[in-house]
Design a protein around this motif. Structure first.
Motif, short mmCIF file in Angstrom:
data_model
loop_
_atom_site.label_atom_id
_atom_site.label_comp_id
_atom_site.label_asym_id
_atom_site.label_seq_id
_atom_site.Cartn_x
_atom_site.Cartn_y
_atom_site.Cartn_z
N THR A 154 35.39 52.45 39.51
CA THR A 154 34.10 51.92 40.00
C THR A 154 33.94 50.45 39.64
OG1 THR A 154 33.04 54.09 39.84
CG2 THR A 154 31.60 52.16 39.86
N LEU A 155 34.24 50.09 38.42
CA LEU A 155 34.11 48.70 37.99
C LEU A 155 35.05 47.80 38.79
CD1 LEU A 155 33.84 49.13 34.11
CD2 LEU A 155 32.01 48.56 35.71
N CYS A 156 36.25 48.28 39.05
CA CYS A 156 37.19 47.47 39.84
C CYS A 156 36.67 47.24 41.26
CB CYS A 156 38.55 48.17 39.89
SG CYS A 156 39.48 48.11 38.34
N GLN A 157 36.07 48.26 41.85
CA GLN A 157 35.58 48.11 43.23
C GLN A 157 34.40 47.14 43.28
OE1 GLN A 157 38.01 49.33 44.97
NE2 GLN A 157 38.50 50.06 42.91
N ILE A 158 33.57 47.15 42.24
CA ILE A 158 32.49 46.16 42.17
C ILE A 158 33.09 44.76 42.12
CG2 ILE A 158 30.62 45.28 40.72
CD1 ILE A 158 30.07 48.19 39.88
N GLY A 159 34.17 44.63 41.36
CA GLY A 159 34.86 43.34 41.28
C GLY A 159 35.38 42.88 42.63
N TRP A 160 36.00 43.79 43.41
CA TRP A 160 36.50 43.40 44.72
C TRP A 160 35.35 42.98 45.65
CZ3 TRP A 160 41.16 42.09 44.55
CH2 TRP A 160 42.14 42.82 43.86
N GLY A 161 34.23 43.66 45.53
CA GLY A 161 33.07 43.27 46.34
C GLY A 161 32.58 41.87 45.99
N LEU A 162 32.60 41.54 44.70
CA LEU A 162 32.16 40.21 44.27
C LEU A 162 33.13 39.12 44.73
CD1 LEU A 162 30.94 41.02 40.64
CD2 LEU A 162 29.53 40.59 42.68
N ILE A 163 34.44 39.46 44.80
CA ILE A 163 35.42 38.48 45.24
C ILE A 163 35.13 38.03 46.67
CG2 ILE A 163 37.86 38.26 45.95
CD1 ILE A 163 38.63 39.67 43.39
N LEU A 164 34.58 38.91 47.49
CA LEU A 164 34.26 38.54 48.87
C LEU A 164 33.19 37.45 48.94
CD1 LEU A 164 34.17 42.02 50.66
CD2 LEU A 164 36.03 40.34 50.64
N LEU A 165 32.46 37.26 47.85
CA LEU A 165 31.36 36.29 47.86
C LEU A 165 31.79 34.89 47.46
CD1 LEU A 165 28.61 38.51 46.13
CD2 LEU A 165 29.09 38.24 48.59
N VAL A 166 33.02 34.74 46.99
CA VAL A 166 33.47 33.44 46.50
C VAL A 166 34.24 32.71 47.60
CG1 VAL A 166 33.62 34.36 44.16
CG2 VAL A 166 35.67 34.28 45.59
N PRO A 167 34.42 31.39 47.48
CA PRO A 167 35.20 30.64 48.47
C PRO A 167 36.66 31.10 48.49
CG PRO A 167 33.90 29.17 47.08
CD PRO A 167 33.82 30.51 46.46
N HIS A 168 37.30 30.91 49.65
CA HIS A 168 38.71 31.30 49.80
C HIS A 168 39.60 30.60 48.78
CE1 HIS A 168 38.21 32.66 54.27
NE2 HIS A 168 37.46 33.33 53.43
N SER A 169 39.22 29.42 48.37
CA SER A 169 40.05 28.66 47.43
C SER A 169 40.15 29.34 46.07
CB SER A 169 39.48 27.25 47.25
OG SER A 169 38.13 27.32 46.79
N ALA A 170 39.21 30.25 45.78
CA ALA A 170 39.24 30.95 44.49
C ALA A 170 40.09 32.22 44.53
CB ALA A 170 37.81 31.31 44.07
N TYR A 171 40.52 32.65 45.71
CA TYR A 171 41.29 33.90 45.82
C TYR A 171 42.55 33.91 44.97
CZ TYR A 171 38.41 35.44 49.80
OH TYR A 171 37.37 35.85 50.60
N PRO A 172 43.35 32.83 44.96
CA PRO A 172 44.60 32.88 44.18
C PRO A 172 44.37 33.11 42.68
CG PRO A 172 44.63 31.04 45.73
CD PRO A 172 43.23 31.58 45.73
N TYR A 173 43.18 32.82 42.20
CA TYR A 173 42.89 33.00 40.76
C TYR A 173 42.24 34.35 40.48
CZ TYR A 173 43.48 27.96 41.26
OH TYR A 173 43.96 26.72 41.57
#
Length: 408
Positions: free
Chosen positions: A174-193
């Motif tokens: 559950t915590l991991c899925q919340i994390g993936w949902g939050l990643i969608l909210l950040v700029p694409h430039s932050a994806y590699p990190y």
């Protein structure tokens, strides 16, 4: 003395599990680790076939990226997409090995997971082309939350440490899925990190959940499930290569250029099957210590197997002047994943059964396949011949070892 995990599972009223088969809803008791004749179910096979749809999408997009000369971004995105597919498949497989009760709620939840992977597959082209993760992440999260419900259901039927393990899984996922949902909210430039952090978090969940008590997964069942998925992935590789050759022949009639690629590709796939199934591995899956390393390592093995098919598509496109890359780059699209596959099979399985000179066969073959890259247009056929020779040498050395041990 027989442990609780080794006793035949019973229902809430003490009824043996095999007598509960007609019930639409059953108690999700752990299956016995020593259960005889444990094999893959039709639902598991259907699950695998649907997951290969996503594998095929990832392979197609990787082939397009490599053919256009975007190897860096193509490989990076392929590794991420393949992780999502493989991780969801792997988590279901190990859970099912311990808790498959095959009742109506279990089947429906599994069908939800299949729906999730189809949604993920639909989003793969967007992810490769525009870094649009929304559809793929939605499909992945759908699969993983379905897995949470399975673990919660298991926890309701467990007590003590086993219940704690199930709840740890449910919380961690559950915590991991919340994390993936939050990643969608950040700029694409932050994806590699951020994406590597999400991957590490997912990988840590089973290790942390089972740090004190392991689930009752079945060694023979697990080995069979991995073998079946490997077969299906290799079959997809053959299908992708066949379609590429057929399309090229229909449009360009370049038979002389395509025959060596087809022959080399077939030899690679045949050799890949042969070396993987040379020895049964279930006997070595005794605890989580061996199982985690072996199970996690299949990410590289399966990813490489699927990438061989993508590479063969690239070499076919290059041979009919549709790929905008060099001959060596086209060759590397096949030789690199093929070499990685050989090395992975040796590291995960073969080395445990080899002695003396046999230990060197696959590592040397992997290096030789990699060296074939320098041959450019002839690399695929050469790599296929090397892989076939590795199989022949391995068979010969093993036969000699067996003969030496045989009584006079």
């Amino acid at each position: 003395m027989t442990s609780d995990a080794d006793r035949p599972p019973t229902g809430a009223a003490g009824t043996p599990a095999h007598l509960q088969h007609a019930r639409p809803v059953r108690r999700m008791s752990p299956r016995a680790r020593s259960e005889p004749h444990r094999t893959a179910t039709p639902l598991e096979l259907f699950f695998d076939l649907c997951f290969v749809v996503a594998v095929a999408q990832a392979g197609v997009q990787l082939a397009h990226a490599l053919a256009e000369g975007h190897a860096g971004t193509g490989v990076t995105r392929y590794l991420f997409v393949f992780f999502a597919i493989w991780w969801a498949w792997m988590n279901f497989t190990w859970f099912a090995s311990a808790y498959d009760v095959d009742d109506v709620p279990y089947r429906l939840t599994t069908l939800v997971q299949i729906t999730g992977v189809l949604v993920l597959a639909a989003g793969v082209p967007r992810m490769f082309q525009d870094q649009d993760l929304v559809l793929s992440v939605v499909g992945y999260v759908l699969m993983r939350f379905a897995m949470v419900t399975q673990w919660l259901r298991a926890s309701a039927s467990e007590t003590g440490q086993a219940r704690t393990v199930a709840l740890r899984y449910a919380l961690g996922i559950t915590l991991c899925q919340i994390g993936w949902g939050l990643i969608l909210l950040v700029p694409h430039s932050a994806y590699p990190y951020l994406i590597p952090l999400g991957v590490l978090a997912e990988l840590a969940v089973p290790v942390l959940a089972e740090r004190t008590t392991q689930t009752t997964w079945h060694p023979h069942h697990i080995a069979e499930r991995y073998g079946l998925f490997t077969l299906i992935v290799l079959g997809e590789t053959v299908a992708a290569a066949t379609l590429a050759v057929q399309t090229a022949l229909d449009e360009h009639e370049a038979l002389d250029d395509l025959l060596p690629i087809a022959a080399g590709g077939i030899l690679l796939c045949f050799a890949a099957w042969w070396i993987y199934f040379a020895e049964p591995f279930h006997g070595r899956l005794r605890s989580n210590r061996q199982a985690f390393l072996w199970g996690y390592g299949h990410y590289l093995l399966l990813g490489a197997a699927a990438a061989i098919g993508a590479g063969l598509e690239v070499t076919v496109e290059f041979s009919v002047h549709q790929a905008h890359i060099s001959a060596r780059a086209a060759a590397a699209a096949v030789t690199v994943p093929a070499a990685l596959y050989l090395a992975a099979v040796w590291a995960l399985q073969s080395r445990h059964f080899k002695q003396g000179a046999e230990q060197a066969v696959l590592p040397v073959a992997a290096l030789a396949v990699l060296a074939c890259t320098a041959l450019g247009r002839d690399a695929v056929l050469a790599a296929g011949l090397v892989a076939a020779a590795a199989v022949a040498v391995g068979i010969t050395l093993r036969a000699r070892r067996t003969a030496r041990r045989a009584p006079a």
